[in-house]
Motif scaffolding. Structure first.
Motif, PDB file in Angstrom:
ATOM      1  N   GLY A 228      -4.024  81.774  25.291  1.00 36.73           N
ATOM      2  CA  GLY A 228      -2.675  82.323  25.341  1.00 36.73           C
ATOM      3  C   GLY A 228      -2.676  83.813  25.625  1.00 36.73           C
ATOM      4  O   GLY A 228      -1.888  84.308  26.441  1.00 36.73           O
TER       5      GLY A 228
ATOM      6  N   ASP B 128      -5.740  82.993  19.701  1.00 35.40           N
ATOM      7  CA  ASP B 128      -5.363  82.120  20.809  1.00 35.40           C
ATOM      8  C   ASP B 128      -5.883  82.750  22.098  1.00 35.40           C
ATOM      9  O   ASP B 128      -5.130  83.361  22.862  1.00 35.40           O
ATOM     10  CB  ASP B 128      -3.845  81.954  20.861  1.00 35.40           C
ATOM     11  CG  ASP B 128      -3.368  81.038  21.986  1.00 35.40           C
ATOM     12  OD1 ASP B 128      -4.234  80.416  22.640  1.00 35.40           O
ATOM     13  OD2 ASP B 128      -2.150  80.956  22.219  1.00 35.40           O
TER      14      ASP B 128
ATOM     15  N   ASN C 139       5.877  77.618  26.301  1.00 33.46           N
ATOM     16  CA  ASN C 139       6.402  77.287  24.977  1.00 33.46           C
ATOM     17  C   ASN C 139       5.311  76.839  24.011  1.00 33.46           C
ATOM     18  O   ASN C 139       5.534  76.780  22.795  1.00 33.46           O
ATOM     19  CB  ASN C 139       7.476  76.206  25.083  1.00 33.46           C
ATOM     20  CG  ASN C 139       8.744  76.710  25.744  1.00 33.46           C
ATOM     21  OD1 ASN C 139       9.045  77.901  25.692  1.00 33.46           O
ATOM     22  ND2 ASN C 139       9.480  75.816  26.386  1.00 33.46           N
ATOM     23  N   ARG C 140       4.134  76.517  24.546  1.00 34.08           N
ATOM     24  CA  ARG C 140       3.002  76.134  23.698  1.00 34.08           C
ATOM     25  C   ARG C 140       2.013  77.281  23.513  1.00 34.08           C
ATOM     26  O   ARG C 140       0.960  77.096  22.902  1.00 34.08           O
ATOM     27  CB  ARG C 140       2.292  74.925  24.308  1.00 34.08           C
ATOM     28  CG  ARG C 140       3.166  73.669  24.361  1.00 34.08           C
ATOM     29  CD  ARG C 140       2.370  72.469  24.853  1.00 34.08           C
ATOM     30  NE  ARG C 140       3.207  71.272  24.938  1.00 34.08           N
ATOM     31  CZ  ARG C 140       2.763  70.074  25.301  1.00 34.08           C
ATOM     32  NH1 ARG C 140       1.480  69.919  25.631  1.00 34.08           N
ATOM     33  NH2 ARG C 140       3.583  69.046  25.356  1.00 34.08           N
ATOM     34  N   ASN C 141       2.353  78.426  24.052  1.00 33.45           N
ATOM     35  CA  ASN C 141       1.497  79.609  23.954  1.00 33.45           C
ATOM     36  C   ASN C 141       1.799  80.304  22.630  1.00 33.45           C
ATOM     37  O   ASN C 141       2.808  80.997  22.494  1.00 33.45           O
ATOM     38  CB  ASN C 141       1.771  80.535  25.136  1.00 33.45           C
ATOM     39  CG  ASN C 141       0.838  81.725  25.189  1.00 33.45           C
ATOM     40  OD1 ASN C 141       0.443  82.269  24.155  1.00 33.45           O
ATOM     41  ND2 ASN C 141       0.498  82.155  26.395  1.00 33.45           N
ATOM     42  N   THR C 142       0.933  80.105  21.635  1.00 34.77           N
ATOM     43  CA  THR C 142       1.217  80.661  20.307  1.00 34.77           C
ATOM     44  C   THR C 142       1.150  82.187  20.296  1.00 34.77           C
ATOM     45  O   THR C 142       1.855  82.829  19.514  1.00 34.77           O
ATOM     46  CB  THR C 142       0.227  80.104  19.265  1.00 34.77           C
ATOM     47  OG1 THR C 142      -1.120  80.415  19.657  1.00 34.77           O
ATOM     48  CG2 THR C 142       0.379  78.601  19.137  1.00 34.77           C
ATOM     49  N   TYR C 143       0.320  82.762  21.159  1.00 36.60           N
ATOM     50  CA  TYR C 143       0.261  84.231  21.246  1.00 36.60           C
ATOM     51  C   TYR C 143       1.597  84.769  21.750  1.00 36.60           C
ATOM     52  O   TYR C 143       2.152  85.723  21.198  1.00 36.60           O
ATOM     53  CB  TYR C 143      -0.873  84.655  22.179  1.00 36.60           C
ATOM     54  CG  TYR C 143      -1.102  86.151  22.207  1.00 36.60           C
ATOM     55  CD1 TYR C 143      -1.986  86.757  21.312  1.00 36.60           C
ATOM     56  CD2 TYR C 143      -0.428  86.965  23.112  1.00 36.60           C
ATOM     57  CE1 TYR C 143      -2.186  88.131  21.329  1.00 36.60           C
ATOM     58  CE2 TYR C 143      -0.626  88.329  23.134  1.00 36.60           C
ATOM     59  CZ  TYR C 143      -1.502  88.906  22.246  1.00 36.60           C
ATOM     60  OH  TYR C 143      -1.683  90.280  22.264  1.00 36.60           O
ATOM     61  N   ARG C 144       2.127  84.153  22.788  1.00 36.32           N
ATOM     62  CA  ARG C 144       3.415  84.561  23.345  1.00 36.32           C
ATOM     63  C   ARG C 144       4.525  84.427  22.295  1.00 36.32           C
ATOM     64  O   ARG C 144       5.389  85.315  22.160  1.00 36.32           O
ATOM     65  CB  ARG C 144       3.736  83.700  24.569  1.00 36.32           C
ATOM     66  CG  ARG C 144       4.947  84.126  25.350  1.00 36.32           C
ATOM     67  CD  ARG C 144       5.298  83.079  26.401  1.00 36.32           C
ATOM     68  NE  ARG C 144       4.338  82.966  27.471  1.00 36.32           N
ATOM     69  CZ  ARG C 144       4.392  83.669  28.603  1.00 36.32           C
ATOM     70  NH1 ARG C 144       5.347  84.555  28.775  1.00 36.32           N
ATOM     71  NH2 ARG C 144       3.498  83.474  29.555  1.00 36.32           N
ATOM     72  N   GLN C 145       4.513  83.338  21.551  1.00 33.23           N
ATOM     73  CA  GLN C 145       5.539  83.124  20.526  1.00 33.23           C
ATOM     74  C   GLN C 145       5.494  84.203  19.453  1.00 33.23           C
ATOM     75  O   GLN C 145       6.530  84.689  18.988  1.00 33.23           O
ATOM     76  CB  GLN C 145       5.349  81.741  19.910  1.00 33.23           C
ATOM     77  CG  GLN C 145       5.629  80.589  20.867  1.00 33.23           C
ATOM     78  CD  GLN C 145       5.172  79.254  20.325  1.00 33.23           C
ATOM     79  OE1 GLN C 145       4.690  79.152  19.194  1.00 33.23           O
ATOM     80  NE2 GLN C 145       5.292  78.211  21.130  1.00 33.23           N
ATOM     81  N   LYS C 146       4.278  84.597  19.040  1.00 34.00           N
ATOM     82  CA  LYS C 146       4.158  85.615  18.006  1.00 34.00           C
ATOM     83  C   LYS C 146       4.599  86.979  18.513  1.00 34.00           C
ATOM     84  O   LYS C 146       5.188  87.762  17.753  1.00 34.00           O
ATOM     85  CB  LYS C 146       2.708  85.684  17.508  1.00 34.00           C
ATOM     86  CG  LYS C 146       2.553  86.529  16.251  1.00 34.00           C
ATOM     87  CD  LYS C 146       3.344  85.932  15.084  1.00 34.00           C
ATOM     88  CE  LYS C 146       3.171  86.735  13.810  1.00 34.00           C
ATOM     89  NZ  LYS C 146       3.885  86.122  12.669  1.00 34.00           N
TER      90      LYS C 146
ATOM     91  N   PRO D 204      -2.063  85.493  16.431  1.00 34.83           N
ATOM     92  CA  PRO D 204      -2.919  84.307  16.282  1.00 34.83           C
ATOM     93  C   PRO D 204      -4.190  84.406  17.119  1.00 34.83           C
ATOM     94  O   PRO D 204      -4.232  85.097  18.145  1.00 34.83           O
ATOM     95  CB  PRO D 204      -2.025  83.173  16.793  1.00 34.83           C
ATOM     96  CG  PRO D 204      -1.123  83.837  17.777  1.00 34.83           C
ATOM     97  CD  PRO D 204      -0.846  85.203  17.214  1.00 34.83           C
TER      98      PRO D 204
END
Length: 280
Positions: free
Chosen positions: A237, A234, A251-258, A232
């Motif tokens: 992030g 981001d 948990n709101r870090n979209t880069y980390r989630q991906k 993403p």
């Protein structure tokens, strides 16, 4: 063991950031090697936030150790030899904290060059490293390699050859699509990909979303290589891993989630069941 190499064919669109993020969230013990010969280390001033002295580790010191004899995996991970930095053993730093890793995770980082003037002097290192990587496998330690930009007939091709998976990072633009397509025409990559355009077993694309003029991932997949994932757009992030930006709400870090989903995807490809779970 898995050896995962990240590189690009034009510039370095997020290669180091993705490599370090993968290392932080990798569910197994892992060594991240910054092997970029086109730029000085970004990990030391970025991920480590200039907290550490150059003497604590680096790829040039790995080469020096090789020149003095056989380099074993025990040597590489020995904190008294100052080759790889054991992130999991670093004390807390309140003023400029290093990005946290999951509890119990073992992560070592071998920083890249501090002076590019010596990069040419370690050209013999790249044909010797695969033996060390195989040795790490015997200890159940995976390796993530950051090559930065891959040149034509690059002297670091032995690292490509020893890798289980190669992720080519690119921005999701027509400019990078053309660059990837033309770079794959080079004999050095053509013979390694070894299959028709649009499919590969070892080479994948890791694309970055862009704020303007983005093209679909399917355009890359149909004309170049399979796309493993689209990271993403981001910047904040991603800055957690590139420059050590504080991340109070991970948990709101979209880069980390991906990045977690990229790891799960790699686990499916490699056949490692313990990579199919999300890291903490």
């Amino acid at each position: 063991m898995a050896v995962i190499t990240l590189t690009s064919v034009s510039g370095s669109p997020g290669v180091s950031t993705a490599a370090l993020a993968l290392g932080v969230h990798w569910p197994r013990p892992v060594v991240v090697i910054e092997a970029d010969t086109n730029a000085v280390t970004s990990a030391m001033p970025g991920f480590f936030r200039s907290n550490l002295l150059p003497e604590l580790g680096g790829i040039d010191k790995v080469q020096l150790a090789y020149s003095r004899g056989v380099l074993t995996r025990e040597d590489l991970l020995d904190p008294e030899r100052f080759l790889a930095i054991a992130v999991h053993e670093l004390p807390p730093i309140k003023s400029a904290p290093i990005p946290a890793i999951p509890p119990g995770h073992k992560l070592w980082v071998v920083p890249g060059f501090f002076h590019l003037g010596i990069a040419d002097g370690v050209s013999g290192l790249w044909v010797r490293l695969p033996e060390l990587l195989r040795s790490l496998s015997e200890a159940g330690i995976d390796v993530i390699i950051d090559l930065g930009r891959l040149g034509r007939d690059d002297v670091r091709m032995p690292l490509i050859d020893t890798s289980d998976q190669v992720l080519i990072c690119a921005n999701a633009t027509m400019v990078d699509l053309n660059r990837v397509y033309r770079r794959l025409e080079g004999p050095d990559l053509t013979q390694r990909v070894g299959v028709s355009v649009g499919s590969a077993e070892k080479f994948f694309l890791l694309l970055n979303e862009v704020p303007a003029e983005q093209i679909p991932a399917v355009d890359f997949a149909n004309n170049t290589l399979p796309v493993l994932a689209m990271l993403p757009f981001d910047p904040q992030g991603a800055a957690t891993f590139s420059v050590g930006r504080p991340d109070p709400k991970p948990n709101r870090n979209t880069y980390r989630q991906k990045i977690r989903s990229v790891i799960a995807g790699l686990g499916t490809i490699i056949g490692y069941s313990d990579l199919d779970r999300s890291a903490s």
